[in-house]
Design a protein around this motif. Structure first.
Motif, PDB file in Angstrom:
ATOM      1  N   MET A 153      32.298  46.191  27.821  1.00  0.00           N
ATOM      2  CA  MET A 153      31.611  44.952  28.094  1.00  0.00           C
ATOM      3  C   MET A 153      31.511  44.776  29.606  1.00  0.00           C
ATOM      4  O   MET A 153      32.425  45.139  30.343  1.00  0.00           O
ATOM      5  N   LYS A 154      30.412  44.182  30.062  1.00  0.00           N
ATOM      6  CA  LYS A 154      30.214  43.895  31.480  1.00  0.00           C
ATOM      7  C   LYS A 154      30.456  42.406  31.726  1.00  0.00           C
ATOM      8  O   LYS A 154      29.862  41.567  31.051  1.00  0.00           O
ATOM      9  N   ILE A 155      31.304  42.124  32.686  1.00  0.00           N
ATOM     10  CA  ILE A 155      31.681  40.744  32.969  1.00  0.00           C
ATOM     11  C   ILE A 155      31.604  40.509  34.471  1.00  0.00           C
ATOM     12  O   ILE A 155      32.110  41.317  35.262  1.00  0.00           O
ATOM     13  N   SER A 156      30.972  39.410  34.867  1.00  0.00           N
ATOM     14  CA  SER A 156      30.906  39.024  36.272  1.00  0.00           C
ATOM     15  C   SER A 156      31.843  37.845  36.502  1.00  0.00           C
ATOM     16  O   SER A 156      31.950  36.961  35.652  1.00  0.00           O
ATOM     17  N   ILE A 157      32.493  37.855  37.645  1.00  0.00           N
ATOM     18  CA  ILE A 157      33.443  36.800  37.964  1.00  0.00           C
ATOM     19  C   ILE A 157      33.212  36.314  39.395  1.00  0.00           C
ATOM     20  O   ILE A 157      32.887  37.104  40.279  1.00  0.00           O
ATOM     21  N   GLY A 158      33.347  35.013  39.570  1.00  0.00           N
ATOM     22  CA  GLY A 158      33.213  34.419  40.894  1.00  0.00           C
ATOM     23  C   GLY A 158      34.170  33.253  41.034  1.00  0.00           C
ATOM     24  O   GLY A 158      34.437  32.544  40.064  1.00  0.00           O
ATOM     25  N   ASN A 159      34.681  33.072  42.234  1.00  0.00           N
ATOM     26  CA  ASN A 159      35.637  31.984  42.473  1.00  0.00           C
ATOM     27  C   ASN A 159      35.561  31.524  43.909  1.00  0.00           C
ATOM     28  O   ASN A 159      35.162  32.279  44.793  1.00  0.00           O
ATOM     29  N   ASP A 160      35.964  30.276  44.108  1.00  0.00           N
ATOM     30  CA  ASP A 160      36.106  29.767  45.470  1.00  0.00           C
ATOM     31  C   ASP A 160      37.560  29.902  45.894  1.00  0.00           C
ATOM     32  O   ASP A 160      38.356  30.605  45.246  1.00  0.00           O
ATOM     33  N   HIS A 161      37.919  29.212  46.960  1.00  0.00           N
ATOM     34  CA  HIS A 161      39.252  29.297  47.544  1.00  0.00           C
ATOM     35  C   HIS A 161      40.377  28.804  46.640  1.00  0.00           C
ATOM     36  O   HIS A 161      41.540  29.108  46.887  1.00  0.00           O
ATOM     37  N   ALA A 162      40.064  28.069  45.587  1.00  0.00           N
ATOM     38  CA  ALA A 162      41.103  27.605  44.662  1.00  0.00           C
ATOM     39  C   ALA A 162      41.528  28.681  43.671  1.00  0.00           C
ATOM     40  O   ALA A 162      42.556  28.536  43.018  1.00  0.00           O
ATOM     41  N   GLY A 163      40.742  29.758  43.577  1.00  0.00           N
ATOM     42  CA  GLY A 163      41.010  30.686  42.488  1.00  0.00           C
ATOM     43  C   GLY A 163      41.264  32.150  42.759  1.00  0.00           C
ATOM     44  O   GLY A 163      41.215  32.942  41.818  1.00  0.00           O
TER      45      GLY A 163
END
Length: 143
Positions: free
Chosen positions: A1-11
């Motif tokens: 499976m292909k999964i994209s992830i993004g986060n700011d400074h909290a994560g």
């Protein structure tokens, strides 16, 4: 499976735990998140995830910010993206079963890393029920 992830400074730490799990489980991960606690703007990290989902480059997206709200609002601006703000595993399951959510938004300041990991596991393994829920999902987009 292909999964994209993004986060700011909290994560960043949440992202690291989740990415490690996903890769060990054999998934392909596109990482658009920041790796530092230095203040950044969550839309800069949410839009690439949403674009991947929107264009079919990712099966699912995972986005993380302090409350989960801002980054969820950001990705939900994209057509074909149905992001669900989840704070417990049961909400993640219902988001998949009833809403066919394809992006999970995690509030880093209100969940633990282990809760976030459990939500992701449930989210990516739960199937959409279809049926009466499909009619409702079809009414979500403004076309």
């Amino acid at each position: 499976m292909k999964i994209s992830i993004g986060n700011d400074h909290a994560g960043p730490s949440y992202k690291n735990v989740i990415v490690k799990f996903l890769k060990e489980a054999g998934h392909t991960v596109s990482n658009y998140g920041t790796d530092t606690p230095d203040s950044v703007d969550y839309p800069d990290f949410g839009h690439p995830v949403a674009t991947d989902v929107e264009e079919g480059k990712a099966d699912f997206g995972i986005v993380i910010c302090g409350s989960g709200n801002g980054i969820a609002m950001t990705v939900n601006k994209h057509q074909g993206v149905r992001a669900a703000l989840c704070w417990i595993k049961e909400i993640a399951i219902l988001a998949r079963e009833h809403n066919n959510a394809n992006v999970i938004a995690i509030p880093a300041r209100y969940t633990s890393e282990m809760q976030a990991l459990e939500m992701v596991k449930a989210f990516i393994t739960t199937e959409f029920e279809g049926g009466r829920h499909q009619r409702r999902v079809d009414k979500i987009a403004c076309n």
